[in-house]
Design an enzyme around this catalytic site. Structure first.
Site, PDB file in Angstrom:
ATOM      1  N   ARG A 177       0.840  -1.208   0.000  1.00 11.50           N
ATOM      2  CA  ARG A 177       0.000   0.000   0.000  1.00 11.50           C
ATOM      3  C   ARG A 177       0.873   1.256   0.000  1.00 11.50           C
ATOM      4  O   ARG A 177       0.558   2.238  -0.679  1.00 11.50           O
ATOM      5  CB  ARG A 177      -0.934  -0.028   1.203  1.00 11.50           C
ATOM      6  CG  ARG A 177      -2.011  -1.088   1.093  1.00 11.50           C
ATOM      7  CD  ARG A 177      -3.051  -0.962   2.165  1.00 11.50           C
ATOM      8  NE  ARG A 177      -2.762  -1.685   3.377  1.00 11.50           N
ATOM      9  CZ  ARG A 177      -3.260  -2.888   3.693  1.00 11.50           C
ATOM     10  NH1 ARG A 177      -4.048  -3.518   2.833  1.00 11.50           N
ATOM     11  NH2 ARG A 177      -2.982  -3.465   4.837  1.00 11.50           N
TER      12      ARG A 177
ATOM     13  N   PHE B 279     -12.238  -3.249  -5.285  1.00 16.58           N
ATOM     14  CA  PHE B 279     -12.245  -4.228  -4.187  1.00 16.58           C
ATOM     15  C   PHE B 279     -11.640  -3.591  -2.935  1.00 16.58           C
ATOM     16  O   PHE B 279     -10.761  -4.148  -2.288  1.00 16.58           O
ATOM     17  CB  PHE B 279     -11.458  -5.486  -4.554  1.00 16.58           C
ATOM     18  CG  PHE B 279     -11.827  -6.107  -5.871  1.00 16.58           C
ATOM     19  CD1 PHE B 279     -12.922  -6.949  -5.978  1.00 16.58           C
ATOM     20  CD2 PHE B 279     -11.081  -5.847  -7.023  1.00 16.58           C
ATOM     21  CE1 PHE B 279     -13.266  -7.532  -7.199  1.00 16.58           C
ATOM     22  CE2 PHE B 279     -11.408  -6.426  -8.240  1.00 16.58           C
ATOM     23  CZ  PHE B 279     -12.501  -7.271  -8.331  1.00 16.58           C
TER      24      PHE B 279
ATOM     25  N   ASP C  39     -16.583  -1.425  -3.790  1.00 16.21           N
ATOM     26  CA  ASP C  39     -16.608  -2.804  -3.309  1.00 16.21           C
ATOM     27  C   ASP C  39     -18.043  -3.314  -3.445  1.00 16.21           C
ATOM     28  O   ASP C  39     -18.996  -2.530  -3.338  1.00 16.21           O
ATOM     29  CB  ASP C  39     -16.154  -2.893  -1.847  1.00 16.21           C
ATOM     30  CG  ASP C  39     -15.735  -4.295  -1.441  1.00 16.21           C
ATOM     31  OD1 ASP C  39     -14.516  -4.536  -1.319  1.00 16.21           O
ATOM     32  OD2 ASP C  39     -16.614  -5.163  -1.252  1.00 16.21           O
TER      33      ASP C  39
ATOM     34  N   ASN D 194     -20.219  -3.842  -8.340  1.00 13.78           N
ATOM     35  CA  ASN D 194     -19.528  -5.039  -8.791  1.00 13.78           C
ATOM     36  C   ASN D 194     -18.439  -4.605  -9.775  1.00 13.78           C
ATOM     37  O   ASN D 194     -18.738  -4.024 -10.824  1.00 13.78           O
ATOM     38  CB  ASN D 194     -20.513  -5.993  -9.469  1.00 13.78           C
ATOM     39  CG  ASN D 194     -19.872  -7.318  -9.834  1.00 13.78           C
ATOM     40  OD1 ASN D 194     -18.741  -7.373 -10.294  1.00 13.78           O
ATOM     41  ND2 ASN D 194     -20.615  -8.405  -9.639  1.00 13.78           N
TER      42      ASN D 194
ATOM     43  N   ASP E  77      -7.265  -5.049  -6.178  1.00 14.52           N
ATOM     44  CA  ASP E  77      -6.886  -5.884  -5.027  1.00 14.52           C
ATOM     45  C   ASP E  77      -8.027  -6.853  -4.717  1.00 14.52           C
ATOM     46  O   ASP E  77      -8.681  -6.765  -3.672  1.00 14.52           O
ATOM     47  CB  ASP E  77      -6.589  -4.997  -3.810  1.00 14.52           C
ATOM     48  CG  ASP E  77      -6.166  -5.803  -2.579  1.00 14.52           C
ATOM     49  OD1 ASP E  77      -5.661  -6.922  -2.753  1.00 14.52           O
ATOM     50  OD2 ASP E  77      -6.369  -5.307  -1.448  1.00 14.52           O
TER      51      ASP E  77
ATOM     52  N   CYS F 204      -3.953 -12.863  -4.290  1.00  9.80           N
ATOM     53  CA  CYS F 204      -3.607 -13.424  -2.991  1.00  9.80           C
ATOM     54  C   CYS F 204      -3.856 -14.927  -2.944  1.00  9.80           C
ATOM     55  O   CYS F 204      -3.946 -15.512  -1.858  1.00  9.80           O
ATOM     56  CB  CYS F 204      -4.363 -12.724  -1.869  1.00  9.80           C
ATOM     57  SG  CYS F 204      -6.161 -12.851  -1.995  1.00  9.80           S
TER      58      CYS F 204
END
Length: 406
Positions: free
Chosen positions: A225, A241, A263, A291, A310, A350
């Site tokens: 970040r 996100f 988000d 979305n 992200d 992730c």
């Protein structure tokens, strides 16, 4: 084995033995060829090669496909309080070195990477939040958890309580029930509050560690970040996100002209908006429940000159990685099409199963389809408090790229 040992043992096949010699701590149920002694779930057992050679000692669990989780390869280890005190101290001393005094919020224990299989310990202010996903560690919690407090307080870092976030279904694979709540520390009363304010990169957040995702806040992107924020000054940023708002808030604090954070979760947006107000950045950041897969195709070319992606893990299994790759490509392709020449893209995954080579190839494919070229600014991974053991691929999961459209 020639030396008399106090533990029962399992003997494993050549494949399992080869992996164990390379340092991987997991023994799977289909690798066991023989066993002897009174094997008890959650208790220690030795692991032997097909020729009877000692490979390590770990926690046994007949409920789990990971039948043994090795915690030591030293046949001389005694698994008493001093052993676990040393392990805790090693984890803490490592963080003291790599975190350079950045101790307001960090991960103190990262499971297998710290040789505490299935255990996560995050520090938020004065609270430790734990998640225990292995039966062996579950059984030693009364011994282990006070040692965590002892290690920190010896260096002047106070801990007011330990909160357990064991509300995950994977515990059932270990034969464990789900539960949450304060762990009873001897001689201490549990705090009443289950929220705490933290500060990361100069940005303040309210962490709801009783109800937030995982342990309440994602610490692994802390320094990513900060890296993303270095590109933000004067730019119009789309933060996709956003979850708790962290990437967008870092960019706003770094001087972004405007940030739009989106988000799909209304709860996440409400949390992010509150964090924004906490930092006095509401005049810069706008929040929207949307979305991202629908939003990105609707963007006007050049509407933003910096897009941050992200997303949550699109796959948690090797069986669904092809579908996940299509999802990653779609959002990255759309972002690349929307950005102007010279614009910036921060993008990540992730998911351990979406490996780095595959993620890079996906980005290159998305760029070709978008008709753009990519200039690599930085390739990063999870923070150093989430260490990667090269002999344990499962500890390596976060891919983060800063790119320029050229």
């Amino acid at each position: 084995m020639k030396t008399e040992r106090p533990y029962p043992y399992v003997e494993i096949d050549k494949r399992g033995a080869a992996r164990a010699r390379e340092g991987h701590p997991w023994v799977f149920d289909n690798e066991i060829t023989d066993m002897e002694g009174e094997l008890q779930d959650g208790a220690l057992c030795d692991v032997l090669s097909p020729k009877g050679r000692y490979l390590g000692t770990g926690f046994y669990n007949s409920h789990s496909k990971i039948r043994v989780r090795i915690i030591s390869r030293n046949a001389n280890d005694r698994f008493d309080e001093d052993f676990y005190r040393r392990r805790v101290r090693h984890a803490w001393e490592y963080r003291k070195t790599v975190m350079a005094g950045d101790f307001n919020c960090f991960r103190l224990v990262f499971g297998e990477a710290d040789r505490f299989p299935g255990l996560t310990v995050d520090k938020f202010g004065g609270v430790l939040v734990t998640q225990t996903l292995s039966l062996g560690v579950e059984k030693i919690k009364p011994l282990l958890f006070p040692l965590l407090v002892e290690a920190l307080e010896r260096d002047g870092i106070s801990v007011c309580g330990i909160y357990e976030r064991n509300d995950v279904r994977v515990r059932e694979l270990e034969g464990l029930a789900q539960n949450t709540g304060w762990f009873p520390l001897p001689g201490r009363e549990a705090p009443e509050e289950t929220t705490v304010e933290i500060e990361e990169n100069g940005v303040r957040y309210l962490v709801d560690f009783a109800n937030g995702q995982k342990t309440g806040f994602f610490l692994d992107q802390k320094y990513n970040r900060a890296a993303a924020a270095r590109l933000a000054a004067g730019r119009r940023v789309l933060d996709c996100f956003t979850h708790t708002g962290s990437f967008g808030l870092n960019c706003a604090k770094a001087g972004a002209a405007y940030v739009r954070s989106v988000d799909v979760s209304e709860t996440a947006i409400a949390c992010a908006r509150e964090n924004c107000a906490r930092n006095g950045l509401s005049r810069i950041v706008e929040y929207e429940t949307a979305n991202v897969f629908d939003l990105l195709p609707s963007l006007r070319p050049g509407e933003y000159d910096y897009i941050i992606l992200d997303p949550p893990a699109f796959t948690k299994s090797g069986k669904t990685v092809d579908s996940a790759e299509r999802g990653y490509k779609e959002i990255n392709f759309r972002a690349m099409k929307a950005l102007p020449r010279g614009g910036f893209l921060a993008t990540c995954s992730c998911s351990h199963f979406m490996g780095d080579a595959r993620f890079r190839a996906m980005l290159q494919s998305a760029a070709r389809d978008a008709g753009v070229e990519l200039r690599l600014i930085e390739a990063r991974t999870q923070g150093p408090d989430h260490p990667v053991l090269w002999n344990v691929p499962e500890t390596d999961y976060l891919k983060f790229y800063l790119l320029q459209i050229v």
